[in-house]
Design an enzyme around this catalytic site. Structure first.
Site, PDB file in Angstrom:
ATOM      1  N   GLU A 253       4.985 -27.474 -22.396  1.00 25.09           N
ATOM      2  CA  GLU A 253       4.284 -28.094 -21.321  1.00 25.09           C
ATOM      3  C   GLU A 253       3.151 -27.095 -21.095  1.00 25.09           C
ATOM      4  O   GLU A 253       3.353 -26.136 -20.422  1.00 25.09           O
ATOM      5  CB  GLU A 253       5.196 -28.330 -20.117  1.00 25.09           C
ATOM      6  CG  GLU A 253       6.383 -29.508 -20.114  1.00 25.09           C
ATOM      7  CD  GLU A 253       5.758 -30.880 -20.467  1.00 25.09           C
ATOM      8  OE1 GLU A 253       4.666 -31.094 -20.091  1.00 25.09           O
ATOM      9  OE2 GLU A 253       6.529 -31.652 -20.743  1.00 25.09           O
ATOM     10  N   CYS A 287      -1.290 -27.788 -13.456  1.00 21.06           N
ATOM     11  CA  CYS A 287      -1.578 -28.003 -14.901  1.00 21.06           C
ATOM     12  C   CYS A 287      -2.286 -29.554 -14.914  1.00 21.06           C
ATOM     13  O   CYS A 287      -3.050 -29.897 -15.932  1.00 21.06           O
ATOM     14  CB  CYS A 287      -0.425 -28.088 -15.915  1.00 21.06           C
ATOM     15  SG  CYS A 287       0.836 -29.326 -15.346  1.00 21.06           S
TER      16      CYS A 287
HETATM   17  P1  NAP Z   1       1.499 -17.993 -18.740  1.00 15.70           P
HETATM   18  O1  NAP Z   1       0.748 -16.996 -18.447  1.00 15.70           O
HETATM   19  O2  NAP Z   1       1.609 -18.657 -19.975  1.00 15.70           O
HETATM   20  O3  NAP Z   1       3.135 -17.784 -18.325  1.00 15.70           O
HETATM   21  C1  NAP Z   1       4.042 -18.767 -18.194  1.00 15.70           C
HETATM   22  C2  NAP Z   1       5.399 -18.179 -18.171  1.00 15.70           C
HETATM   23  O4  NAP Z   1       5.405 -17.674 -19.453  1.00 15.70           O
HETATM   24  C3  NAP Z   1       5.661 -17.096 -17.458  1.00 15.70           C
HETATM   25  O5  NAP Z   1       7.077 -16.963 -17.048  1.00 15.70           O
HETATM   26  C4  NAP Z   1       5.502 -15.760 -18.224  1.00 15.70           C
HETATM   27  O6  NAP Z   1       5.844 -14.560 -17.764  1.00 15.70           O
HETATM   28  C5  NAP Z   1       5.951 -16.273 -19.569  1.00 15.70           C
HETATM   29  N1  NAP Z   1       5.293 -15.435 -20.611  1.00 15.70           N
HETATM   30  C6  NAP Z   1       4.191 -14.739 -20.588  1.00 15.70           C
HETATM   31  N2  NAP Z   1       3.833 -14.148 -21.922  1.00 15.70           N
HETATM   32  C7  NAP Z   1       4.915 -14.599 -22.684  1.00 15.70           C
HETATM   33  C8  NAP Z   1       5.270 -14.236 -23.942  1.00 15.70           C
HETATM   34  N3  NAP Z   1       4.683 -13.401 -24.689  1.00 15.70           N
HETATM   35  N4  NAP Z   1       6.396 -14.828 -24.094  1.00 15.70           N
HETATM   36  C9  NAP Z   1       7.345 -15.555 -23.509  1.00 15.70           C
HETATM   37  N5  NAP Z   1       6.858 -15.826 -22.303  1.00 15.70           N
HETATM   38  C10 NAP Z   1       5.574 -15.339 -21.996  1.00 15.70           C
HETATM   39  O7  NAP Z   1       1.126 -19.189 -17.864  1.00 15.70           O
HETATM   40  P2  NAP Z   1       0.737 -19.055 -16.219  1.00 15.70           P
HETATM   41  O8  NAP Z   1      -0.528 -18.358 -16.100  1.00 15.70           O
HETATM   42  O9  NAP Z   1       1.623 -18.162 -15.425  1.00 15.70           O
HETATM   43  O10 NAP Z   1       0.800 -20.427 -15.676  1.00 15.70           O
HETATM   44  C11 NAP Z   1      -0.340 -21.421 -15.744  1.00 15.70           C
HETATM   45  C12 NAP Z   1      -0.483 -22.233 -17.171  1.00 15.70           C
HETATM   46  O11 NAP Z   1       0.681 -22.997 -17.115  1.00 15.70           O
HETATM   47  C13 NAP Z   1      -1.476 -23.017 -16.806  1.00 15.70           C
HETATM   48  O12 NAP Z   1      -2.335 -23.105 -18.061  1.00 15.70           O
HETATM   49  C14 NAP Z   1      -1.181 -24.157 -16.677  1.00 15.70           C
HETATM   50  O13 NAP Z   1      -1.777 -25.414 -16.894  1.00 15.70           O
HETATM   51  C15 NAP Z   1       0.297 -24.439 -17.397  1.00 15.70           C
HETATM   52  N6  NAP Z   1       1.314 -25.312 -16.878  1.00 15.70           N
HETATM   53  C16 NAP Z   1       1.606 -26.508 -17.479  1.00 15.70           C
HETATM   54  C17 NAP Z   1       2.459 -27.450 -17.039  1.00 15.70           C
HETATM   55  C18 NAP Z   1       2.907 -28.597 -17.499  1.00 15.70           C
HETATM   56  O14 NAP Z   1       3.833 -29.231 -17.336  1.00 15.70           O
HETATM   57  N7  NAP Z   1       2.276 -28.793 -18.669  1.00 15.70           N
HETATM   58  C19 NAP Z   1       3.074 -27.264 -15.570  1.00 15.70           C
HETATM   59  C20 NAP Z   1       2.708 -25.869 -14.966  1.00 15.70           C
HETATM   60  C21 NAP Z   1       2.017 -25.115 -15.432  1.00 15.70           C
HETATM   61  P3  NAP Z   1       5.405 -13.548 -16.846  1.00 15.70           P
HETATM   62  O15 NAP Z   1       4.483 -14.318 -15.790  1.00 15.70           O
HETATM   63  O16 NAP Z   1       6.628 -12.891 -16.257  1.00 15.70           O
HETATM   64  O17 NAP Z   1       4.546 -12.664 -17.722  1.00 15.70           O
END
Ligand code: NAP
Length: 480
Positions: A253, A287
């Protein structure tokens, strides 16, 4: 139960609150900058223990009946609702969203648990008319196995339950790895799961700063059969590449770039209401938040004036204060990123209709930018902040082309009073979800998910459990 009874400072593995080594990290309140809790950093060591626990628990758990699993899920759901205020307070403290929105998220997140408690009982197979007289063909559905759920901070509860509830209902065991920025809500619901009676190892929560290391460990573990991830498209790519060696199943997602189209026959008042809900919820950090508002040139002036007036009236502040509708952004760098989008737009001819500035370190004024053009950075990139750019269009074909001109395909919205236009535009939009005269589409009963670079798989609805089930075909021969 008091809120403090639900605040924990370490991972939950195999039914125990567990630490590993000396490392720790701090969880902050983005509205005040104050430390909420120091949490033990479990890292890869605790991740490995959790995978082993989930793997051992899978064998007995998969044998339980769907009815039994549903009873536990129902208890978990009820406990979440009974503790709505406590969970909402934890959520607002660690991710900043207004308290009323947090209470709404508890109801929304818990609804997935109830839905899948019921849906698990209906994971039917099939009997297929055989191709020869002496054979009988049957299809059954079985749980995939150990599931790792990696979740972001913007919905610290619902992004977990959308994955974990169908996984548990299907007979899978889970390891949740919440972001280091909002681990407390995840730990609180693990406590409620323990009270509900889930056996040790069925639900595990691992907390730590090393998201890359813990994520890679999940990807490369042969015991983990599936990863369900919500977060950015960038990390989605990394997880998919890392999962090649184990051919792991993935639900992704990812990010979005939602268009919101206002046609010339739209009800403008309703369109303004819809734009406010779908753009400014959680300070623009969801998102499915609108990224680009496309307005027909005949109604552009009326819509932009009404929207700007409504946006200027939004109250910004600490989410725990009454009447606040826009809380802080998650951290300073989110404010800086939002400001860079606005500065870029101004440089390229954008006009600030309201807002346009940071408010201290962690808040950003709800902003409307007129005269937006395709050259501006937010045309391609996800804003993830409280900024609404307005673009003009002239024909339906132009609006559809502009709306689809992105790598993303999660949510889209449009307003029109014409039934014929509604059908045609809805079919032409290359998105997983379309809101038609509606700015809020998320519900546990409908499939949530995207196409293109917004990911794969669906959460919620009758489709959501399929991501956690394998199909097995059984051919009975010699039936004579
Ligand atoms: P993110 O940086 O991708 O982080 C999401 C999760 O992934 C966090 O738990 C983060 O942990 C973890 N993570 C980061 N690097 C990783 C790696 N190399 N391997 C495994 N896990 C890793 O996203 P965000 O900025 O927090 O969230 C915003 C994004 O999520 C936006 O793009 C939004 O559109 C998307 N989103 C999508 C949906 C959907 O249903 N499609 C819903 C909500 C949000 P840490 O933070 O602890 O590093």
């Amino acid at each position: 139960m008091k809120t403090t009874d639900l605040i924990f400072d370490r991972s939950y593995v195999d039914g125990k609150w567990t630490t590993e080594g000396e490392a720790s990290f701090e969880v902050f309140n983005p509205a005040t900058g104050e430390k909420i809790k120091t949490v033990a950093d479990g890292g890869i060591a605790i991740t490995e223990k959790a995978i082993d626990a989930a793997d051992s628990a899978f064998k007995p758990w998969r044998k339980t009946t769907a009815k039994y699993r549903a009873e536990l899920l129902e208890k978990w759901h009820n406990l979440m609702l009974e503790n709505t205020a406590q969970l909402a307070e934890i959520m607002t403290l660690e991710c900043g969203k207004p308290f009323t929105e947090s209470k709404g998220e508890v109801a929304y997140g818990a609804a997935f648990v109830k839905w899948f408690a019921e849906e698990g009982k209906r994971a039917y197979g099939d009997v297929i008319p055989p191709h020869t007289e002496d054979r009988r063909l049957v299809v059954i559905k079985q749980p995939i196995g150990v599931v790792a759920a990696i979740t972001p901070w913007n919905f610290p509860l619902a992004m977990i339950t959308r994955k974990v509830a169908p996984a548990l209902a299907a007979g899978c065991t889970v390891i949740i790895r919440p972001t280091y920025e909002s681990p407390l809500t995840a730990l609180a619901i693990a406590r409620l799961a323990a009270i509900a009676g889930f056996p040790p190892g069925v639900i595990n929560v691992v907390v730590g700063r090393d998201s890359a290391g813990m994520g890679k460990f999940f990807c490369e573990s042969e015991k983990v059969k599936k990863i369900s991830f919500t977060g950015s498209t960038r990390i989605g790519h990394i997880l998919m590449a890392q999962s090649a060696s184990t051919l792991k199943k993935l639900s992704l997602e990812l990010g979005g770039n939602a268009p919101f189209i206002v046609f010339e026959d739209a009800d403008i008042e309703k369109a303004v209401e819809g734009a406010i809900v779908s753009k400014f919820r959680n300070a623009g950090q969801t998102c499915v938040c609108v990224n680009r508002i496309l307005v027909h040139e005949k109604v552009y002036d009326e819509f932009s004036q009404k929207l700007s007036k409504a946006v200027a009236a939004l109250k910004v502040g600490d989410g725990m204060l009454a009447g606040v509708s826009i809380g802080p952004m998650i951290n300073k760098s989110a404010v800086e990123k939002t400001q860079s989008f606005v500065a870029d737009a101004i440089n390229k001819g954008g006009e600030i209709l309201t807002g346009g500035k940071p408010m201290g370190e962690c808040f950003y004024e709800p902003t409307v930018i007129g005269n937006a053009s395709r050259e501006m950075n937010f045309t391609e990139d996800e804003i993830f902040g409280p900024v609404a750019p307005l673009y003009k269009f002239n024909t339906d074909a132009e609006a559809i082309e502009m709306a689809n001109d992105t790598i993303y395909g999660l949510a889209s919205y449009f307003y029109s009073e014409s039934v014929s236009r509604c059908w045609k535009v809805a079919e032409a939009l290359e998105y997983g979800m379309v809101g038609i005269n509606e700015g809020l589409v998320s519900t546990e009963v409908a499939p949530f998910g995207g196409v293109k670079f917004s990911g794969q798989g669906r959460e919620g609805s009758k489709y959501g459990i399929e991501d956690y089930l394998e199909i097995k075909y059984m051919c009975f021969g010699n039936i004579i």
